[in-house]
Design an enzyme around this catalytic site. Structure first.
Site, mmCIF file in Angstrom:
data_model
loop_
_atom_site.group_PDB
_atom_site.id
_atom_site.type_symbol
_atom_site.label_atom_id
_atom_site.label_comp_id
_atom_site.label_asym_id
_atom_site.label_seq_id
_atom_site.Cartn_x
_atom_site.Cartn_y
_atom_site.Cartn_z
ATOM 1 N N SER A 198 -32.819 -2.501 -12.700
ATOM 2 C CA SER A 198 -32.968 -1.095 -12.301
ATOM 3 C C SER A 198 -32.853 -0.990 -10.787
ATOM 4 O O SER A 198 -33.470 -1.775 -10.054
ATOM 5 C CB SER A 198 -34.320 -0.559 -12.766
ATOM 6 O OG SER A 198 -34.517 0.762 -12.297
ATOM 7 N N CYS A 320 -45.848 4.112 -15.567
ATOM 8 C CA CYS A 320 -45.477 4.746 -16.837
ATOM 9 C C CYS A 320 -46.696 5.146 -17.662
ATOM 10 O O CYS A 320 -46.639 6.061 -18.455
ATOM 11 C CB CYS A 320 -44.591 3.795 -17.652
ATOM 12 S SG CYS A 320 -43.007 3.460 -16.866
#
Length: 377
Positions: A198, A320
């Site tokens: 990422s 998250c």
């Protein structure tokens, strides 16, 4: 502000930002177009792809550019499982994967696949003996992350790869989102068959990532359209995202030693260990850039807010799951004692940090423990 939440996201590198802007200005054409401007954009896109594959040690491999780590993990888990379904329907992962892997596995269970979830010890380590015992003739995909995003545990990828290749025909995927740029990561030799990266974890831009894999394998596409990215991700390719991601990868690959991170981590562990009621998670097995600390009967949010007031940004375990208020699945998996479960914070270093930042963290940490009335031994 001292920013110690680099595992959630990093500050974009100035040269990466400049690449993004420059490519959008000069190479804005659709890379699928056959006119000169389109051909120039396509050439730049393919140059970026080749640079990334060279760094990953597989010049003849394949890269699919995605919107980030979640999409790449979905494509790896679901795409490879579907592509290899004629061989079998058994999959293996660990209990502490990122939700983008765990939820993809859960989805596949609803589609008739069978999944084994490897347990972990108190430091978040899987057992390679358990992995070996779970492999079957019909196992098609094994997905094990390299570095855990909440407590930093490093899994033994090379050993896993050797076992998987020796005992099965399964494809080995690893989520390398937290490790690339901090530890050596390669698809060559005893590396995995496929990895996820990422951009915004390596001083690139949010909304950009990739799935890279070796020659001779390919996942099944999850979306359909014009057939871009060799039919694996239809839709107009964002050339500027791909080029800036390649730039971030080149910079990270050059700086993968990160010796200061290891020194800072060891310094913090030595500083915190004497304190009663503060526990370092995975002290022996974690990556150099992550330090997770659990406080006795104190909510992680309380600690985060205290540090914030002193100008230091840390997080509660993972970004998250930080808003759920409940102990995360990783904390549950390592069976942390109940009195510590809700008091976890994560300190994660980035390239803009310095030793002085670590010194200031220690000073604020001492103030926090004094406020709680809990000194060191």
């Amino acid at each position: 502000m001292i920013y110690f939440d680099n595992s959630a996201t990093t500050v974009p590198d100035e040269s990466v930002l400049n690449s993004f802007v420059e490519v959008n200005k000069r190479f804005f054409a659709n890379p699928a177009s056959i006119h000169l401007a389109g051909k120039q954009a396509e050439a730049l896109l393919e140059k970026s792809r080749a640079q990334i594959l060279s760094i990953l040690g597989v010049p003849d491999g394949q890269v699919v550019f995605t919107s980030g780590g979640t999409e790449a993990n979905n494509l790896a888990v679901i795409g490879f499982a579907q592509a290899l379904r004629s061989r079998g329907n058994h999959l293996i992962t660990s209990e502490i994967e990122h939700p983008s892997v765990l939820n993809a596995m859960k989805y596949l269970e609803t589609q008739g696949f069978e999944v084994d979830y490897l347990t972990v010890d108190e430091q978040g380590m899987i057992s390679t003996e358990e992995l070996k015992s779970k492999l079957r003739v019909e196992t098609t995909v094994v997905s094990i992350m390299h570095v855990n995003n909440e407590i930093g545990t490093i899994q033994p990828l090379a050993e896993c790869a050797r076992i998987i290749k020796k005992c099965s025909r399964a494809l080995f995927h690893s989520d390398a989102v937290q490790s690339f740029g901090k530890l050596p990561v390669s698809l060559a030799g005893d590396g995995p068959d496929a990895i996820t990266i990422s951009a915004h974890k390596i001083n690139g831009l949010k909304g950009s990532g990739l799935l890279a894999f070796r020659k001779g394998i390919s996942p099944q596409a999850l979306n359909f359209g014009g057939g871009q990215e060799n039919g694996l991700r239809s839709g107009t390719v964002a050339v500027a995202d791909a080029v800036s991601l390649a730039k971030a990868i080149r910079i990270s690959a050059l700086d993968e030693e990160q010796k200061d991170f290891r020194y800072w981590r060891n310094r913090l562990i030595r500083f915190i260990e004497p304190y009663r009621d503060a526990v370092i998670l995975a002290p022996d097995k974690a990556a150099p850039h992550i330090v997770s600390i659990a406080f006795y009967k104190v909510k992680g949010e309380v600690a985060v807010n205290f540090f914030q007031e002193k100008g230091i940004t840390v997080s509660t375990s993972s970004a998250c799951s930080s808003k759920s208020g409940a102990a995360g699945h990783v904390i549950e998996a390592i069976q942390l004692a109940d009195k510590y479960k809700n008091g976890v914070i994560r300190v994660s270093f980035g390239k803009d940090n310095s030793e002085q930042h670590v010194v200031e963290f220690e000073q604020v940490f001492a103030q926090f423990m004094e406020l709680l009335g809990r000194g060191n031994d």
